[in-house]
Design a protein around this motif. Sequence first.
Motif, PDB file in Angstrom:
ATOM      1  N   ARG A   1       0.817  -1.225   0.000  1.00 38.94           N
ATOM      2  CA  ARG A   1       0.000   0.000   0.000  1.00 38.94           C
ATOM      3  C   ARG A   1       0.849   1.273   0.000  1.00 38.94           C
ATOM      4  O   ARG A   1       0.315   2.367  -0.045  1.00 38.94           O
ATOM      5  N   ARG A   2       2.153   1.108   0.104  1.00 33.35           N
ATOM      6  CA  ARG A   2       3.095   2.224   0.097  1.00 33.35           C
ATOM      7  C   ARG A   2       2.745   3.235   1.202  1.00 33.35           C
ATOM      8  O   ARG A   2       2.489   4.417   0.939  1.00 33.35           O
ATOM      9  N   CYS A   3       2.743   2.716   2.435  1.00 32.71           N
ATOM     10  CA  CYS A   3       2.435   3.595   3.564  1.00 32.71           C
ATOM     11  C   CYS A   3       3.096   3.072   4.833  1.00 32.71           C
ATOM     12  O   CYS A   3       3.505   1.913   4.910  1.00 32.71           O
ATOM     13  N   PHE A   4       3.176   3.949   5.823  1.00 36.84           N
ATOM     14  CA  PHE A   4       3.713   3.609   7.141  1.00 36.84           C
ATOM     15  C   PHE A   4       2.576   3.726   8.143  1.00 36.84           C
ATOM     16  O   PHE A   4       2.027   4.809   8.357  1.00 36.84           O
ATOM     17  N   GLU A   5       2.198   2.593   8.754  1.00 41.42           N
ATOM     18  CA  GLU A   5       1.108   2.567   9.726  1.00 41.42           C
ATOM     19  C   GLU A   5       1.692   2.809  11.119  1.00 41.42           C
ATOM     20  O   GLU A   5       2.411   1.967  11.660  1.00 41.42           O
ATOM     21  N   VAL A   6       1.368   3.944  11.696  1.00 48.71           N
ATOM     22  CA  VAL A   6       1.944   4.351  12.987  1.00 48.71           C
ATOM     23  C   VAL A   6       1.153   3.724  14.132  1.00 48.71           C
ATOM     24  O   VAL A   6      -0.062   3.862  14.209  1.00 48.71           O
ATOM     25  N   GLN A   7       1.861   3.047  15.010  1.00 47.07           N
ATOM     26  CA  GLN A   7       1.241   2.467  16.200  1.00 47.07           C
ATOM     27  C   GLN A   7       1.561   3.277  17.452  1.00 47.07           C
ATOM     28  O   GLN A   7       0.792   3.271  18.407  1.00 47.07           O
ATOM     29  N   PHE A   8       2.689   3.954  17.451  1.00 48.14           N
ATOM     30  CA  PHE A   8       3.083   4.810  18.573  1.00 48.14           C
ATOM     31  C   PHE A   8       4.014   5.885  18.043  1.00 48.14           C
ATOM     32  O   PHE A   8       4.819   5.647  17.150  1.00 48.14           O
ATOM     33  N   ALA A   9       3.889   7.085  18.602  1.00 51.61           N
ATOM     34  CA  ALA A   9       4.787   8.184  18.265  1.00 51.61           C
ATOM     35  C   ALA A   9       5.006   9.038  19.501  1.00 51.61           C
ATOM     36  O   ALA A   9       4.047   9.373  20.211  1.00 51.61           O
ATOM     37  N   ALA A  10       6.262   9.380  19.770  1.00 51.50           N
ATOM     38  CA  ALA A  10       6.562  10.241  20.919  1.00 51.50           C
ATOM     39  C   ALA A  10       5.991  11.638  20.672  1.00 51.50           C
ATOM     40  O   ALA A  10       5.902  12.102  19.531  1.00 51.50           O
ATOM     41  N   GLY A  11       5.614  12.287  21.750  1.00 57.07           N
ATOM     42  CA  GLY A  11       5.045  13.632  21.631  1.00 57.07           C
ATOM     43  C   GLY A  11       6.120  14.696  21.495  1.00 57.07           C
ATOM     44  O   GLY A  11       7.230  14.556  22.003  1.00 57.07           O
ATOM     45  N   ARG A  12       5.740  15.773  20.812  1.00 56.99           N
ATOM     46  CA  ARG A  12       6.641  16.905  20.666  1.00 56.99           C
ATOM     47  C   ARG A  12       6.242  18.008  21.646  1.00 56.99           C
ATOM     48  O   ARG A  12       5.222  17.915  22.348  1.00 56.99           O
ATOM     49  N   ASP A  13       7.041  19.077  21.686  1.00 53.41           N
ATOM     50  CA  ASP A  13       6.705  20.221  22.532  1.00 53.41           C
ATOM     51  C   ASP A  13       5.426  20.873  22.040  1.00 53.41           C
ATOM     52  O   ASP A  13       5.142  20.906  20.826  1.00 53.41           O
ATOM     53  N   LEU A  14       4.631  21.368  22.996  1.00 53.56           N
ATOM     54  CA  LEU A  14       3.396  22.050  22.632  1.00 53.56           C
ATOM     55  C   LEU A  14       3.722  23.421  22.035  1.00 53.56           C
ATOM     56  O   LEU A  14       4.453  24.215  22.626  1.00 53.56           O
ATOM     57  N   ARG A  15       3.148  23.679  20.869  1.00 50.42           N
ATOM     58  CA  ARG A  15       3.338  24.981  20.236  1.00 50.42           C
ATOM     59  C   ARG A  15       2.513  26.042  20.953  1.00 50.42           C
ATOM     60  O   ARG A  15       1.501  25.716  21.605  1.00 50.42           O
ATOM     61  N   PRO A  16       2.907  27.314  20.836  1.00 47.61           N
ATOM     62  CA  PRO A  16       2.115  28.398  21.451  1.00 47.61           C
ATOM     63  C   PRO A  16       0.672  28.352  20.958  1.00 47.61           C
ATOM     64  O   PRO A  16       0.401  28.284  19.762  1.00 47.61           O
ATOM     65  N   GLY A  17      -0.277  28.363  21.896  1.00 47.65           N
ATOM     66  CA  GLY A  17      -1.689  28.295  21.541  1.00 47.65           C
ATOM     67  C   GLY A  17      -2.216  26.883  21.404  1.00 47.65           C
ATOM     68  O   GLY A  17      -3.438  26.667  21.322  1.00 47.65           O
ATOM     69  N   GLN A  18      -1.328  25.897  21.369  1.00 47.86           N
ATOM     70  CA  GLN A  18      -1.764  24.509  21.207  1.00 47.86           C
ATOM     71  C   GLN A  18      -2.342  23.942  22.495  1.00 47.86           C
ATOM     72  O   GLN A  18      -3.183  23.026  22.445  1.00 47.86           O
ATOM     73  N   LEU A  19      -1.925  24.502  23.638  1.00 49.17           N
ATOM     74  CA  LEU A  19      -2.403  23.988  24.917  1.00 49.17           C
ATOM     75  C   LEU A  19      -3.910  24.154  25.052  1.00 49.17           C
ATOM     76  O   LEU A  19      -4.610  23.258  25.536  1.00 49.17           O
ATOM     77  N   GLY A  20      -4.412  25.308  24.607  1.00 47.27           N
ATOM     78  CA  GLY A  20      -5.860  25.531  24.690  1.00 47.27           C
ATOM     79  C   GLY A  20      -6.629  24.511  23.868  1.00 47.27           C
ATOM     80  O   GLY A  20      -7.664  23.979  24.307  1.00 47.27           O
ATOM     81  N   GLY A  21      -6.130  24.237  22.654  1.00 48.79           N
ATOM     82  CA  GLY A  21      -6.792  23.228  21.816  1.00 48.79           C
ATOM     83  C   GLY A  21      -6.736  21.847  22.436  1.00 48.79           C
ATOM     84  O   GLY A  21      -7.706  21.080  22.353  1.00 48.79           O
ATOM     85  N   MET A  22      -5.614  21.536  23.062  1.00 50.28           N
ATOM     86  CA  MET A  22      -5.496  20.232  23.716  1.00 50.28           C
ATOM     87  C   MET A  22      -6.462  20.116  24.895  1.00 50.28           C
ATOM     88  O   MET A  22      -7.075  19.054  25.104  1.00 50.28           O
ATOM     89  N   ILE A  23      -6.607  21.221  25.651  1.00 44.06           N
ATOM     90  CA  ILE A  23      -7.547  21.214  26.777  1.00 44.06           C
ATOM     91  C   ILE A  23      -8.975  21.007  26.277  1.00 44.06           C
ATOM     92  O   ILE A  23      -9.754  20.245  26.867  1.00 44.06           O
TER      93      ILE A  23
END
Length: 276
Positions: A149-171
């Motif tokens: 299928r020419r794809c990478f199926e992700v089962q787990f990925a480490a989290g990155r730093d929260l971007r400015p303004g991203q915290l509100g969306g996550m909440i």
Amino acid sequence: MDIEQKQTEFIDHFVKQASSLKGSALSSVVTDATSHPSLFAFSEILAVPNVVELEGTEHSVYLDLLRLFAYGTWSDYKSNSSRLPELGSDQALKLKQLTVLTLAETNKVLAYDQLMQELDVTNVRELEDFLINECMYAGIVRGKLDQLRRCFEVQFAAGRDLRPGQLGGMIRTLSNWLTTSDNLLVSIQDKIKWADNMSELDKKHRKDVEDRVEEVKKSLSMKDGRSKGVTFFEVTNCEQANIDIREHEEIYSEPGGVMDYEEDRSRPKRRRHPIS
């Protein structure tokens, strides 16, 4: 030692270094941090007051470079390379690894074509080698390579730093998830109550049926008893009648009883003499 514990140790190390240096001396800290093969989080370093003070100075490019590694991707670097320090090979590799993490945040099935475009990779073999050797072996992602299928199926990925303004969306996302979970819990509890009620009704119905069956059994048993009594009475009367008939036959067959007609005819008749 897991990746989170390693991150904590490396972050503490660079935070202490950044806290003890100022101005141009921080450039080496930023370069070392962004080149480190096991460091993938930079927000704590960005929050160091000495690093924040680089804003608006001649050394602010290193603050921008640190922000790029905290929030950006390889495509972001290519778009702004003219005003950022040139990246070394280790930094370029690190930024491509972080790019894969960013893509995995929003999509758990990553097409090869998209990955090759975002990472500047020219062929599938090079892409798969990068995903296996530089991402999965590094422990930042786990998944399955699907060549068909020419794809990478992700089962787990480490989290990155929260971007400015991203915290509100996550909440908001977490609040929506909590609301959905509460509604689901209420629905499950309602279904459990309904199942309990149905179980009680089923038990009651089964008991009623069993009681009816027992009543029918008792009724049939009583009818069978009465039928046997009548049959016994009839058989007794018949037997008594047979006994009476046999006694009657015995009486008439005894000597001196009623003379048989044939026997009477065989006896000689007495002749009558005329009267003189």
